[in-house]
Scaffold this motif. Sequence first.
Motif, PDB file in Angstrom:
ATOM      1  N   UNK A 164       0.824  -1.209   0.000  1.00  0.00           N
ATOM      2  CA  UNK A 164       0.000   0.000   0.000  1.00  0.00           C
ATOM      3  C   UNK A 164       0.861   1.263   0.000  1.00  0.00           C
ATOM      4  N   UNK A 165       1.964   1.226   0.738  1.00  0.00           N
ATOM      5  CA  UNK A 165       2.867   2.373   0.744  1.00  0.00           C
ATOM      6  C   UNK A 165       3.440   2.613  -0.647  1.00  0.00           C
ATOM      7  N   UNK A 166       3.867   1.519  -1.291  1.00  0.00           N
ATOM      8  CA  UNK A 166       4.500   1.644  -2.594  1.00  0.00           C
ATOM      9  C   UNK A 166       3.585   2.149  -3.685  1.00  0.00           C
ATOM     10  N   UNK A 167       2.315   1.775  -3.663  1.00  0.00           N
ATOM     11  CA  UNK A 167       1.422   2.233  -4.722  1.00  0.00           C
ATOM     12  C   UNK A 167       0.803   3.590  -4.415  1.00  0.00           C
ATOM     13  N   UNK A 168       0.600   3.885  -3.136  1.00  0.00           N
ATOM     14  CA  UNK A 168      -0.042   5.148  -2.787  1.00  0.00           C
ATOM     15  C   UNK A 168       0.892   6.329  -2.994  1.00  0.00           C
ATOM     16  N   UNK A 169       2.186   6.146  -2.810  1.00  0.00           N
ATOM     17  CA  UNK A 169       3.129   7.267  -2.930  1.00  0.00           C
ATOM     18  C   UNK A 169       3.105   7.899  -4.326  1.00  0.00           C
ATOM     19  N   UNK A 170       3.346   7.142  -5.399  1.00  0.00           N
ATOM     20  CA  UNK A 170       3.289   7.782  -6.717  1.00  0.00           C
ATOM     21  C   UNK A 170       1.879   8.208  -7.116  1.00  0.00           C
ATOM     22  N   UNK A 171       0.888   7.443  -6.683  1.00  0.00           N
ATOM     23  CA  UNK A 171      -0.477   7.806  -7.064  1.00  0.00           C
ATOM     24  C   UNK A 171      -0.945   9.072  -6.347  1.00  0.00           C
ATOM     25  N   UNK A 172      -0.390   9.372  -5.187  1.00  0.00           N
ATOM     26  CA  UNK A 172      -0.748  10.632  -4.527  1.00  0.00           C
ATOM     27  C   UNK A 172      -0.203  11.821  -5.311  1.00  0.00           C
ATOM     28  N   UNK A 173       0.927  11.638  -5.987  1.00  0.00           N
ATOM     29  CA  UNK A 173       1.430  12.687  -6.885  1.00  0.00           C
ATOM     30  C   UNK A 173       0.460  12.895  -8.035  1.00  0.00           C
ATOM     31  N   UNK A 174       0.005  11.791  -8.627  1.00  0.00           N
ATOM     32  CA  UNK A 174      -0.979  11.882  -9.715  1.00  0.00           C
ATOM     33  C   UNK A 174      -2.262  12.539  -9.216  1.00  0.00           C
ATOM     34  N   UNK A 175      -2.667  12.237  -8.010  1.00  0.00           N
ATOM     35  CA  UNK A 175      -3.878  12.829  -7.426  1.00  0.00           C
ATOM     36  C   UNK A 175      -3.804  14.347  -7.441  1.00  0.00           C
ATOM     37  N   UNK A 176      -2.656  14.900  -7.075  1.00  0.00           N
ATOM     38  CA  UNK A 176      -2.502  16.353  -7.020  1.00  0.00           C
ATOM     39  C   UNK A 176      -2.256  16.965  -8.395  1.00  0.00           C
ATOM     40  N   UNK A 177      -1.498  16.289  -9.231  1.00  0.00           N
ATOM     41  CA  UNK A 177      -1.072  16.877 -10.499  1.00  0.00           C
ATOM     42  C   UNK A 177      -2.058  16.646 -11.634  1.00  0.00           C
ATOM     43  N   UNK A 178      -2.885  15.618 -11.537  1.00  0.00           N
ATOM     44  CA  UNK A 178      -3.829  15.301 -12.616  1.00  0.00           C
ATOM     45  C   UNK A 178      -5.189  14.973 -12.016  1.00  0.00           C
ATOM     46  N   UNK A 179      -5.937  15.973 -11.584  1.00  0.00           N
ATOM     47  CA  UNK A 179      -7.213  15.730 -10.892  1.00  0.00           C
ATOM     48  C   UNK A 179      -8.215  14.904 -11.695  1.00  0.00           C
ATOM     49  N   UNK A 180      -8.171  14.998 -13.012  1.00  0.00           N
ATOM     50  CA  UNK A 180      -9.171  14.251 -13.785  1.00  0.00           C
ATOM     51  C   UNK A 180      -8.925  12.746 -13.755  1.00  0.00           C
ATOM     52  N   UNK A 181      -7.744  12.312 -13.280  1.00  0.00           N
ATOM     53  CA  UNK A 181      -7.427  10.898 -13.177  1.00  0.00           C
ATOM     54  C   UNK A 181      -7.577  10.377 -11.746  1.00  0.00           C
ATOM     55  N   UNK A 182      -8.218  11.133 -10.904  1.00  0.00           N
ATOM     56  CA  UNK A 182      -8.363  10.681  -9.511  1.00  0.00           C
ATOM     57  C   UNK A 182      -9.198   9.416  -9.396  1.00  0.00           C
ATOM     58  N   UNK A 183     -10.122   9.221 -10.297  1.00  0.00           N
ATOM     59  CA  UNK A 183     -10.926   7.995 -10.257  1.00  0.00           C
ATOM     60  C   UNK A 183     -10.035   6.761 -10.433  1.00  0.00           C
ATOM     61  N   UNK A 184      -9.004   6.882 -11.292  1.00  0.00           N
ATOM     62  CA  UNK A 184      -8.086   5.767 -11.504  1.00  0.00           C
ATOM     63  C   UNK A 184      -7.212   5.547 -10.268  1.00  0.00           C
ATOM     64  N   UNK A 185      -6.816   6.637  -9.623  1.00  0.00           N
ATOM     65  CA  UNK A 185      -6.033   6.526  -8.394  1.00  0.00           C
ATOM     66  C   UNK A 185      -6.817   5.741  -7.345  1.00  0.00           C
ATOM     67  N   UNK A 186      -8.056   6.133  -7.130  1.00  0.00           N
ATOM     68  CA  UNK A 186      -8.896   5.455  -6.133  1.00  0.00           C
ATOM     69  C   UNK A 186      -9.095   3.988  -6.501  1.00  0.00           C
TER      70      UNK A 186
END
Length: 306
Positions: A146-168
């Motif tokens: 969970x640590x390994x996948x959440x770290x880069x995806x949290x960057x995507x969460x902030x930098x690309x809001x339209x892809x937040x559904x994929x992050x979740x």
Amino acid sequence: MQIDPNPGMRSLLAALSCVVAVGISIAFVDRAVATWVHETFHGARIFVILTHIVDPILPGAALGLLASAVAVMSGWRPGRLGRTFIACCIAALMAYAIKDQAKLAFGRLWPETWVNDNPSWISNGAYGFTPFHGGSGWGSFPSGHMTGITAPLSVVWHRAPRWRWLVVLLVLLVAVGLLGADYHFLGDVIAGIYLGAACGTGILAALHAGWTDDARQEARSSVRRNGCQRDFARMPQQTRRRCLRRFGRQTEGLPGEPRTDGGSRRVWALKDQDVSRGFAALERDICSAPCFAGSEYSRSINLVEG
């Protein structure tokens, strides 16, 4: 990316919510969930498959960061997408390094026995933490997946809001896989999410500060290199006049600007009679001046900050 006006308070609230959520899970939820999952889904291959979503992250981050370093040394100037990619790589590497030390520090037993007959909750009812015990049987907390996948995806969460559904979606899939395979307790998963988010958000904030400074320096260098008269001339007339009111004084006219009143009307011009010297006097304020909000240099800064 929007700047948080009160990052200290938000970080404190996030830390407190992590402590509360993980504490409740450890005390009241973890053992019940692990027992139910073992009785209901034990041996289900689909959950193990979901955990492998994380596998490419660590080698991909290492190779990606190396390739980015070589490209930068070869003259590549990363834009928004490139900077986002670099931030993801650094966040992932940082998260993997920190989670290993956290596992050692907490020394939590696993839900099931995986290696060397390690004590576990399912096998012999062993449950708890043994700080700094060491060994692969005492590394359940926090979840490295969970640590390994959440770290880069949290960057995507902030930098690309339209892809937040994929992050979740990706985070949920890995979490379901870890819980369904009985690889981790629920508290491990929650802690891993918080730790990964902290790594990604922290790296992004640190890099963002550097990127903003670099963009402002580049703007000033571009002004010195090309002169700001060209950029000033592209502005709408009303915007130019606001700029001149901010930095100028009244004269008989600005060279190059057509007159509609035969020269009798007084207009705002730069402080120096020599227009080139006047523009040079504005260099120190080019990045912060409201009148340059629509200029190419300001847009370059907004691209970084956005």
